[in-house]
Design a protein around this motif. Structure first.
Motif, PDB file in Angstrom:
ATOM      1  N   ASP A   1      33.695 -49.611 -59.375  1.00 43.67           N
ATOM      2  CA  ASP A   1      32.837 -48.614 -58.730  1.00 43.67           C
ATOM      3  C   ASP A   1      33.304 -47.195 -59.016  1.00 43.67           C
ATOM      4  O   ASP A   1      32.517 -46.248 -58.973  1.00 43.67           O
ATOM      5  CB  ASP A   1      32.815 -48.842 -57.220  1.00 43.67           C
ATOM      6  CG  ASP A   1      32.185 -50.167 -56.839  1.00 43.67           C
ATOM      7  OD1 ASP A   1      31.228 -50.576 -57.529  1.00 43.67           O
ATOM      8  OD2 ASP A   1      32.647 -50.795 -55.876  1.00 43.67           O
TER       9      ASP A   1
ATOM     10  N   LYS B   1      39.303 -51.285 -59.144  1.00 39.83           N
ATOM     11  CA  LYS B   1      39.322 -52.705 -59.518  1.00 39.83           C
ATOM     12  C   LYS B   1      37.901 -53.282 -59.591  1.00 39.83           C
ATOM     13  O   LYS B   1      37.574 -54.076 -60.477  1.00 39.83           O
ATOM     14  CB  LYS B   1      40.168 -53.482 -58.509  1.00 39.83           C
ATOM     15  CG  LYS B   1      40.298 -54.966 -58.821  1.00 39.83           C
ATOM     16  CD  LYS B   1      41.164 -55.658 -57.774  1.00 39.83           C
ATOM     17  CE  LYS B   1      41.255 -57.158 -58.050  1.00 39.83           C
ATOM     18  NZ  LYS B   1      42.099 -57.844 -57.021  1.00 39.83           N
ATOM     19  N   ASN B   2      37.066 -52.844 -58.653  1.00 33.17           N
ATOM     20  CA  ASN B   2      35.685 -53.345 -58.604  1.00 33.17           C
ATOM     21  C   ASN B   2      34.780 -52.681 -59.639  1.00 33.17           C
ATOM     22  O   ASN B   2      33.624 -53.086 -59.799  1.00 33.17           O
ATOM     23  CB  ASN B   2      35.095 -53.126 -57.209  1.00 33.17           C
ATOM     24  CG  ASN B   2      35.775 -53.974 -56.151  1.00 33.17           C
ATOM     25  OD1 ASN B   2      36.382 -54.996 -56.455  1.00 33.17           O
ATOM     26  ND2 ASN B   2      35.682 -53.543 -54.899  1.00 33.17           N
TER      27      ASN B   2
ATOM     28  N   SER C   1      30.479 -45.311 -62.207  1.00 33.56           N
ATOM     29  CA  SER C   1      30.440 -46.317 -63.275  1.00 33.56           C
ATOM     30  C   SER C   1      29.348 -46.017 -64.300  1.00 33.56           C
ATOM     31  O   SER C   1      29.361 -46.555 -65.403  1.00 33.56           O
ATOM     32  CB  SER C   1      30.213 -47.704 -62.669  1.00 33.56           C
ATOM     33  OG  SER C   1      28.987 -47.743 -61.950  1.00 33.56           O
TER      34      SER C   1
ATOM     35  N   SER D   1      40.759 -46.722 -50.143  1.00 32.00           N
ATOM     36  CA  SER D   1      40.000 -47.725 -50.906  1.00 32.00           C
ATOM     37  C   SER D   1      40.083 -47.530 -52.419  1.00 32.00           C
ATOM     38  O   SER D   1      39.524 -48.338 -53.167  1.00 32.00           O
ATOM     39  CB  SER D   1      38.528 -47.694 -50.483  1.00 32.00           C
ATOM     40  OG  SER D   1      37.935 -46.442 -50.832  1.00 32.00           O
TER      41      SER D   1
ATOM     42  N   GLU E   1      41.041 -50.505 -54.822  1.00 30.95           N
ATOM     43  CA  GLU E   1      40.010 -51.546 -54.802  1.00 30.95           C
ATOM     44  C   GLU E   1      38.730 -51.061 -55.476  1.00 30.95           C
ATOM     45  O   GLU E   1      38.050 -51.831 -56.172  1.00 30.95           O
ATOM     46  CB  GLU E   1      39.718 -51.959 -53.355  1.00 30.95           C
ATOM     47  CG  GLU E   1      38.960 -53.266 -53.216  1.00 30.95           C
ATOM     48  CD  GLU E   1      39.770 -54.476 -53.661  1.00 30.95           C
ATOM     49  OE1 GLU E   1      39.142 -55.492 -54.012  1.00 30.95           O
ATOM     50  OE2 GLU E   1      41.018 -54.399 -53.668  1.00 30.95           O
ATOM     51  N   ASP E   2      38.401 -49.776 -55.287  1.00 22.72           N
ATOM     52  CA  ASP E   2      37.189 -49.225 -55.909  1.00 22.72           C
ATOM     53  C   ASP E   2      37.306 -49.227 -57.429  1.00 22.72           C
ATOM     54  O   ASP E   2      36.330 -49.496 -58.135  1.00 22.72           O
ATOM     55  CB  ASP E   2      36.941 -47.793 -55.404  1.00 22.72           C
ATOM     56  CG  ASP E   2      36.594 -47.744 -53.923  1.00 22.72           C
ATOM     57  OD1 ASP E   2      36.129 -48.771 -53.401  1.00 22.72           O
ATOM     58  OD2 ASP E   2      36.807 -46.685 -53.306  1.00 22.72           O
TER      59      ASP E   2
END
Length: 335
Positions: A106, A103-104, A265, A97, A100-101
């Motif tokens: 997180d 990108k988000n 974050s 992940s 994606e993590d």
């Protein structure tokens, strides 16, 4: 009336003190900020944590380090939720992940800690080439790849089940173990080998060292940097070229990856003056392997090994830190 006056005075003073304490806690002027870092169980990460702790606690003001001891999967989720601040020595290519993590938002990439890591199935070199000095003949002279293991189950015999060979897997809970077990099944090694999971890195490496000292065959999971890769002559078995689409299915080699420092974050806002240090904090497989070999040979703690490494490589402080902060760390190390 005097009693009421004194009571009022005491209450007023207590109110001021409490208000002052509340203000101090809110501004952070008195209470240190706690930085929580992952402890996923392996020695190189523990060592990096100690190096960073020494620098942060003694080169900066107002911080203390704590560790979160859990599996790498659990700690990763704790970073996403903000309960853990940092993962120092993060094997991000093992985390499906991860892209994606990031990108988000997180997970935040902070820096590259080690640019030259490796992992996979290893054997002692004498298994393939022999060792004349030790009187060891080659046991599996044509062994080059993971798939080649199908030709040698009798060499790597499981002493508890002599009808099968034995492969030592990764540590339960490590993300690498999921990939390695799928690889074991993909190549059909499950038909001729038992996949043995030991409970910790220490017991896994103890099995390797014991076999190595006796000149016996051994095949299993290892990675770099570690103290065993710093002390023993090991060979990483080849595999199909890395393909990110096939990797999580165990159908290709582990990537030669950069080990990163990642954060939650919320970390940059929580400790903005540490970001520049963490961006510059770089080591390397050889340096850390040598330090871990020192840890093993001397039976030192991770903290003492971190101090030894920093003293032996004093110039690193100037690479990582502003002059004033570097001198504060040196003063601590020379106490």
């Amino acid at each position: 009336m005097k009693k009421l006056y004194w009571l009022f005075t005491v209450l007023l003073v207590m109110t001021v003190v409490i208000a002052g304490c509340t203000q101090n806690a809110a501004t952070g002027s008195k209470e240190p900020v706690t930085i929580v870092v992952t402890d996923n169980g392996w020695d190189s990460q523990k060592l990096h944590n100690e190096i960073a702790r020494i620098i942060v606690e003694h080169g900066y003001k107002g911080y203390v380090f704590e560790t979160s001891a859990a599996s790498s999967t659990m700690n990763w989720q704790a970073i996403i939720s903000g309960d853990v601040d940092l993962d120092i020595e993060s094997w991000t290519d093992n985390v499906a992940s991860y892209p994606e993590d990031v990108k988000n938002g997180d997970i935040v990439d902070v820096g590259v800690l080690v640019p030259d890591s490796a992992q996979g199935l290893y054997v002692p070199r004498y298994v393939i080439e022999g060792d004349k000095e030790r009187g060891i003949e080659p046991m599996a002279p044509d062994l080059k790849t993971v798939e080649d293991l199908k030709n040698y189950p009798d060499v790597f015999q499981d002493y508890e089940d002599k009808t099968m060979g034995r492969i030592y897997g990764s540590i339960p809970g490590w993300m690498a173990d999921e990939v390695l077990y799928k690889k074991y099944e993909f190549y059909g090694l499950n038909k001729m080998y038992n996949y043995t999971r030991l409970g910790s890195e220490a017991t896994l490496f103890a099995s390797l060292v014991s076999a190595y000292n006796l000149g016996e065959p051994w095949v299993g999971y290892c990675y770099e940097p570690t103290w065993v890769s710093g002390k023993l002559d090991l060979v990483l078995l080849e595999d199909a070229p890395y393909d990110k689409e096939l990797f999580m299915e165990g159908k290709c080699e582990f990537p030669k990856q950069e080990l990163k420092i990642v954060s939650s974050s919320k970390f940059a806002e929580k400790a903005p003056d540490l970001i520049e240090f963490l961006k510059k904090y770089k080591t390397g497989s050889q340096l850390i392997s040598e330090a871990l070999a020192y840890l093993d040979e001397t039976k030192a703690t991770h903290e003492d090994t971190a101090k030894w490494l920093l003293k032996e490589n004093d110039s690193l402080l100037d690479q990582w830190l502003p002059k004033e902060n570097a001198e504060m760390v040196r003063a601590y190390l020379n106490e």
